[in-house]
Design an enzyme around this catalytic site. Structure first.
Site, PDB file in Angstrom:
ATOM      1  CE  LYS A 125      11.114  72.754  -8.802  1.00 56.07           C
ATOM      2  NZ  LYS A 125      10.685  73.257  -7.492  1.00 56.07           N
ATOM      3  CE1 TYR A 136       9.030  72.152 -11.899  1.00 58.09           C
ATOM      4  CE2 TYR A 136      10.208  70.168 -12.556  1.00 58.09           C
ATOM      5  CZ  TYR A 136       9.466  70.868 -11.620  1.00 58.09           C
ATOM      6  OH  TYR A 136       9.168  70.289 -10.420  1.00 58.09           O
ATOM      7  CB  SER A 193      12.355  68.556  -9.600  1.00 63.35           C
ATOM      8  OG  SER A 193      12.105  67.635 -10.644  1.00 63.35           O
TER       9      SER A 193
END
Length: 425
Positions: free
Chosen positions: A166, A162, A151
């Protein structure tokens, strides 16, 4: 080596395992790989949506995928996925680590923060590592490859959990490519920006947020929210032989001009009496000329909604040469800033960053004849033990100017056979 750009990729006889394939990006990749002839294993937590994807693949491709229901929070699932794929199909060529979750716990003050941490890192980081470890013996036999779906959150301070998960996945891509290149296994990452998917469900949000697509569009230079098919297009390219020289690359997927002309120099030291004369010559060709060409081309590219490709070099990413390297680093930043300015005009700008390629660039260094040992020396500096031909760079350029890459701009695409990741002695 021939290009397959412009015609269907041929994955006949190959087998792909795609995690998180019951919807969104994973489902689009599974369907497209199957349309190109691959047998596929699909997996997800939702039995109903997984069955729907399986039915669509069977109807459109004429063969039924292996469907495995499960949650990658379960540490036994990766082994089940690999074992059942091998039992069913007898081989593995592509592993796509697509499954991922987000979280609404974005603050250290959230009382569930560490519980969410464990869950996010279990699925976004631990599961891909475990799957790669289990898949390696099978991928080595087929000279297969791995695609991790990351991402743009890995590249900017977006979300504590998050984003950091990533970022970890991106580094796993690079270090896996470094270790697995000598086995003939390529590893790359796709880092999408906003894509119309149902990832909001993984955050515990049961209904699609209002105006989701419009809000996504506002956050992009091209004023578009990518559909999963755009990411599938890139995955198919990376899995294909057209990308056989690309490994360890983090590809941001967030009518044309190609700035390819460039020169090098043998003046590499401050002690060289011709240093400044060489500086002026190299920056004139490698930097000033592309900027001038872009400036002159913009009015015409705006009419055609065209795009620009700058041919850079891995010399832009490491301390390689006093003059040539900085000129290519400047070109990479010109790519990013041009993309930023020209995106609203509908013009995409990307950079291809090759490693060593079989060309006649030695002539631009003032070397009259090709040295016989050069190619063998260059091979030793790549993870894949190969030196690409110009057609490999042309394949990537053709993909980037195509509509399959319509959501990619401002991207610096490494295409170097893993040369940058080679451990220096």
């Amino acid at each position: 080596m021939t290009s397959t750009i412009g015609k269907k990729y041929d994955f006949t006889g190959k087998v792909a395992l795609i995690t998180g394939s019951s919807s969104g990006i994973g489902a689009a990749i599974a369907l497209q790989f199957a349309q190109y002839g691959a047998q596929v294993t699909i997996t997800g937590r939702d039995a109903e949506t997984l069955a729907n994807v399986g039915k669509e693949i069977e109807e459109k491709c004429g063969h039924c995928p292996l469907q495995i229901i499960g949650d990658l929070i379960d540490q036994y699932l990766p082994e089940k996925l690999i074992n059942e794929t091998m039992t069913k199909f007898g081989r593995l060529d592509f592993l796509v680590n697509n499954a991922g979750i987000g979280t609404t716990a974005k603050s250290l003050e959230n009382e569930n923060f560490m519980t969410e941490f464990d869950k996010v890192f279990a699925i976004n980081v631990r599961a891909p590592v475990q799957l790669i470890q289990l898949a390696v013996p099978h991928l080595e036999k087929t000279k297969g490859n791995i695609i991790n779906i990351s991402s743009i959150a890995s590249l900017t301070a977006f979300s504590l959990l998050y984003g950091s998960s990533k970022a970890a996945l991106d580094m796993i891509t690079k270090t896996s490519a470094q270790e697995l290149g000598p086995k003939g296994i390529r590893v790359n990452s796709i880092n999408p920006g906003p894509v119309v998917t149902s990832i909001y469900r993984s955050m515990g949000i049961t209904t699609k947020p209002m105006n989701m697509k419009e809000e996504m569009k506002k956050r992009t230079l091209l004023n578009m929210a990518a559909e999963p098919i755009e990411i599938a297009n890139l995955a198919s390219f990376l899995a294909s032989n057209d990308a056989r020289n690309i490994t360890g690359s983090i590809v941001v997927s967030d009518d044309f001009l190609v700035n390819n002309a460039a020169i090098g120099t043998t003046a590499k030291s401050f002690e060289n009496e011709n240093l400044m004369a060489e500086f002026d010559k190299i920056f004139a060709v490698n930097v000033r000329a592309p900027v001038q060409l872009i400036q002159l081309a913009v009015p015409h590219l705006e009419k055609t909604k065209g795009n620009i490709i700058n041919i850079s070099s891995i010399a832009s990413l490491e301390a390689f040469s006093l003059i040539y390297g900085p000129s290519k680093a400047a070109l990479d930043m010109i790519t990013k800033t041009s993309a930023q300015e020209l995106g609203p005009k509908g013009i995409r700008v990307n950079s291809i960053v090759p490693g060593p390629v079989v060309t006649s660039i030695y002539r631009s260094f003032g070397i009259a004849t090709k040295r016989m040992y050069i190619e063998e020396e260059v091979k030793k500096r790549s993870l894949l033990n190969m030196i690409p031909e110009p057609i490999e760079i042309a394949n990537l350029a053709s993909f980037l100017v195509s509509d399959d890459a319509r959501n990619i701009t401002g991207s610096i695409v490494l295409s170097d056979t893993g040369a940058l990741l080679m451990q220096k002695n």
